[in-house]
Design a protein around this motif. Sequence first.
Motif, mmCIF file in Angstrom:
data_model
loop_
_atom_site.group_PDB
_atom_site.id
_atom_site.type_symbol
_atom_site.label_atom_id
_atom_site.label_comp_id
_atom_site.label_asym_id
_atom_site.label_seq_id
_atom_site.Cartn_x
_atom_site.Cartn_y
_atom_site.Cartn_z
ATOM 1 N N SER A 45 0.696 -1.121 -0.038
ATOM 2 C CA SER A 45 0.008 -0.041 0.411
ATOM 3 C C SER A 45 0.821 1.160 0.109
ATOM 4 N N ALA A 49 0.945 3.326 -6.989
ATOM 5 C CA ALA A 49 1.572 3.620 -8.179
ATOM 6 C C ALA A 49 0.148 4.344 -8.202
ATOM 7 N N PRO A 50 0.499 6.206 -8.400
ATOM 8 C CA PRO A 50 -1.387 6.537 -8.672
ATOM 9 C C PRO A 50 -1.648 6.062 -10.005
ATOM 10 N N LEU A 51 -2.985 6.597 -9.616
ATOM 11 C CA LEU A 51 -4.134 6.384 -10.466
ATOM 12 C C LEU A 51 -4.002 6.083 -12.256
ATOM 13 N N ASP A 52 -3.176 7.884 -12.619
ATOM 14 C CA ASP A 52 -2.507 7.784 -13.288
ATOM 15 C C ASP A 52 -1.219 7.447 -14.228
ATOM 16 N N HIS A 53 -1.072 6.445 -13.395
ATOM 17 C CA HIS A 53 0.851 5.632 -13.658
ATOM 18 C C HIS A 53 0.441 5.210 -15.339
ATOM 19 N N ASP A 78 -6.306 -1.728 -11.306
ATOM 20 C CA ASP A 78 -6.332 -0.388 -10.477
ATOM 21 C C ASP A 78 -7.603 -0.462 -9.545
ATOM 22 N N ILE A 81 -6.100 -0.957 -6.219
ATOM 23 C CA ILE A 81 -5.288 0.247 -5.764
ATOM 24 C C ILE A 81 -6.024 1.334 -5.431
ATOM 25 N N ARG A 82 -7.258 1.809 -5.691
ATOM 26 C CA ARG A 82 -8.536 2.240 -5.903
ATOM 27 C C ARG A 82 -9.233 1.530 -3.598
ATOM 28 N N THR A 104 2.292 -3.156 -9.859
ATOM 29 C CA THR A 104 1.218 -2.385 -10.592
ATOM 30 C C THR A 104 0.875 -3.124 -11.840
#
Length: 213
Positions: A45, A49-53, A78, A81-82, A104
């Motif tokens: 956690s 990675a950021p969601l725009d990776h 995706d 990660i959320r 990721t």
Amino acid sequence: MLNDIHVDEAVRALRPDFAVLLVEAVGFVNGPSDDRSRKWLAEASAQAAPLDHEKIEAWREAYRAFGAKPQRTRPSVDALIRRMPLPEINLVVDAYNSISVRHTLPIGGEDLRRYEGPARLVRATGDEKADEVLGDPAPGEVVWRDDAGVTCRRWNWRQGVRTRITEDTVDAIFILERLAPMTMEELATAGAELVTLLQVISPEVRTSTRTIG
């Protein structure tokens, strides 16, 4: 099982950069989440990675290519990660979810003893059957299936109940799915890390791997 798994040419045509690393694990003892797996989840956690990776964007593009809307049915990594903090499921699922987030990388786990025939990644014809959780796929959709029907819809969006890994699972196949820009070297590293965690959970586990693509 490993040698019989295949990826259909129609999927390869959709994304020529697709590769999958398969890890077969036989003879392990699963169990409920514990302090070890909670640590794996927490560490993953912290590295998410950021969601725009770009790796996540690559999967969204793949979904759009076969007509799915990734803002409604999200690629597995995706969606995972959320869900911070990462949910506790069981030791083995916690292990592969932690590797998924760390790299990721979409990873699925399937109970081998619940399979009927070999797994294959295909584009659906519209005649395939799935359980009530999944719903039947649309023609052209990318799905994992066996002889009995669909095991995972929309490439890696949602897994069916029949082959899900539970605390009673002793033999499993793990499906690590790669698109560019992830390198093949990182895919191999993720697979090796998963094998290490499986050996921590159950030192007697026997593993083998195969890469397609």
